[in-house]
Write a protein that holds these residues in place. Structure first.
Motif, mmCIF file in Angstrom:
data_model
loop_
_atom_site.group_PDB
_atom_site.id
_atom_site.type_symbol
_atom_site.label_atom_id
_atom_site.label_comp_id
_atom_site.label_asym_id
_atom_site.label_seq_id
_atom_site.Cartn_x
_atom_site.Cartn_y
_atom_site.Cartn_z
ATOM 1 N N GLU A 144 0.850 -1.195 0.000
ATOM 2 C CA GLU A 144 0.000 0.000 0.000
ATOM 3 C C GLU A 144 0.885 1.243 0.000
ATOM 4 O O GLU A 144 1.946 1.271 0.635
ATOM 5 N N VAL A 145 0.431 2.268 -0.710
ATOM 6 C CA VAL A 145 1.162 3.531 -0.791
ATOM 7 C C VAL A 145 0.278 4.656 -0.274
ATOM 8 O O VAL A 145 -0.860 4.823 -0.717
ATOM 9 N N PHE A 146 0.808 5.410 0.685
ATOM 10 C CA PHE A 146 0.087 6.537 1.271
ATOM 11 C C PHE A 146 0.942 7.796 1.100
ATOM 12 O O PHE A 146 2.142 7.772 1.383
ATOM 13 N N THR A 147 0.342 8.858 0.632
ATOM 14 C CA THR A 147 1.066 10.113 0.495
ATOM 15 C C THR A 147 1.088 10.829 1.843
ATOM 16 O O THR A 147 0.053 10.951 2.504
ATOM 17 N N TRP A 148 2.256 11.279 2.247
ATOM 18 C CA TRP A 148 2.391 11.953 3.539
ATOM 19 C C TRP A 148 2.146 13.446 3.405
ATOM 20 O O TRP A 148 2.736 14.122 2.550
ATOM 21 N N TYR A 149 1.257 13.942 4.258
ATOM 22 C CA TYR A 149 1.051 15.381 4.430
ATOM 23 C C TYR A 149 1.057 15.656 5.930
ATOM 24 O O TYR A 149 0.363 14.949 6.691
ATOM 25 N N ARG A 150 1.807 16.638 6.355
ATOM 26 C CA ARG A 150 1.986 16.868 7.781
ATOM 27 C C ARG A 150 0.673 17.158 8.503
ATOM 28 O O ARG A 150 0.431 16.672 9.607
ATOM 29 N N THR A 151 -0.194 17.947 7.878
ATOM 30 C CA THR A 151 -1.428 18.359 8.555
ATOM 31 C C THR A 151 -2.650 17.556 8.121
ATOM 32 O O THR A 151 -3.751 17.809 8.609
ATOM 33 N N ALA A 152 -2.476 16.606 7.220
ATOM 34 C CA ALA A 152 -3.629 15.837 6.729
ATOM 35 C C ALA A 152 -3.247 14.374 6.588
ATOM 36 O O ALA A 152 -3.031 13.885 5.476
ATOM 37 N N PRO A 153 -3.160 13.631 7.691
ATOM 38 C CA PRO A 153 -2.821 12.210 7.598
ATOM 39 C C PRO A 153 -3.865 11.431 6.816
ATOM 40 O O PRO A 153 -5.063 11.758 6.861
#
Length: 239
Positions: A79-88
């Motif tokens: 699985e691939v998840f894009t990381w965003y600091r304020t929007a997990p």
């Protein structure tokens, strides 16, 4: 799992379009490699007792030299998840709460403030014996980006940290690492597979990475590999 969630489109757009080296090259729509040296004939899928979740920095998705996608080509449970600091990613948060999984954050044990969370590879075997699925969470980005992801993601703070202990040196020659001991994402995954007992899957991923590595290097020189490499031959035999 899509690489870019519609809920994440609220992020501020970049000031100018991202144009990675090779962005104008004609690529295969499936493997995204230059058509001159397409990877598709060498793709072999397999199964593993462990899984990989890639927490990927947004800029990595634009880089054709990113090796994280190679893991998913070999193991379709990736699985691939894009990381965003304020929007997990909400899907990742749900996975982390799923009792079927035993997730481990792959990260060095070089700081004392999380020493109590550090475990060794035996914890992976323990998870299997408990009937849980071990999951390796790889922070996919540059070393600087990975450290930021580790420090700025509160939902990772409750997870055990598994350092990769190996004498292996990188074979990756598409980017210049800060140190020969800094393995790229696919190399890390192959070594984790090997250390957790999935030797066959590790070998396949290693071979697939070598094919990618060699093929991309030749494509940068606008040349086609004229003769299959040893890794190519092994993968073709597994078709």
């Amino acid at each position: 799992m899509t690489l870019m969630d519609s809920d994440h489109c609220i992020a501020t757009p970049p000031r100018r379009p991202f144009k990675a080296r090779g962005s104008f090259v004609t690529r295969c729509e499936t493997c995204r490699m230059p058509l001159l040296n397409c990877l598709c004939p060498y793709r072999v899928t397999t199964e593993s007792e462990v899984r990989f979740w890639l927490l990927t920095h947004p800029l990595e998705h634009n880089k054709p030299t990113n090796t994280g996608r190679l893991i998913g080509d070999i193991l379709d449970t990736t699985e691939v998840f894009t990381w965003y600091r304020t929007a997990p990613d909400t899907a990742l948060l749900q996975y982390l709460d799923d009792p079927r999984f035993a997730p481990f954050v792959i990260f060095p044990d070089d700081q004392p403030d999380y020493a109590e969370r550090v475990v060794d590879v035996e914890a992976v075997s323990d998870a299997k014996q408990e009937g849980r699925i071990p999951v390796f969470i790889i922070l996919d980005g540059t070393w600087r980006q990975a450290r930021r992801i580790f420090r700025k993601s509160p939902y990772l703070e409750r997870l055990p940290v598994l350092p990769l202990r190996t004498d292996r040196l990188t074979r990756y020659h598409l980017r210049k690492p800060a140190s020969a001991s800094h393995l790229c994402t696919a190399e890390v995954a192959a070594e984790l597979l090997r250390q957790s007992g999935d030797v066959d899957a590790a070998g396949l991923l290693d071979d697939y990475f070598d094919v990618f590595n060699d093929s991309y290097a030749e494509s940068r020189r606008h040349r086609k590999l004229q003769k299959p490499t040893a890794a190519m031959q092994r993968l073709l035999e597994r078709q």
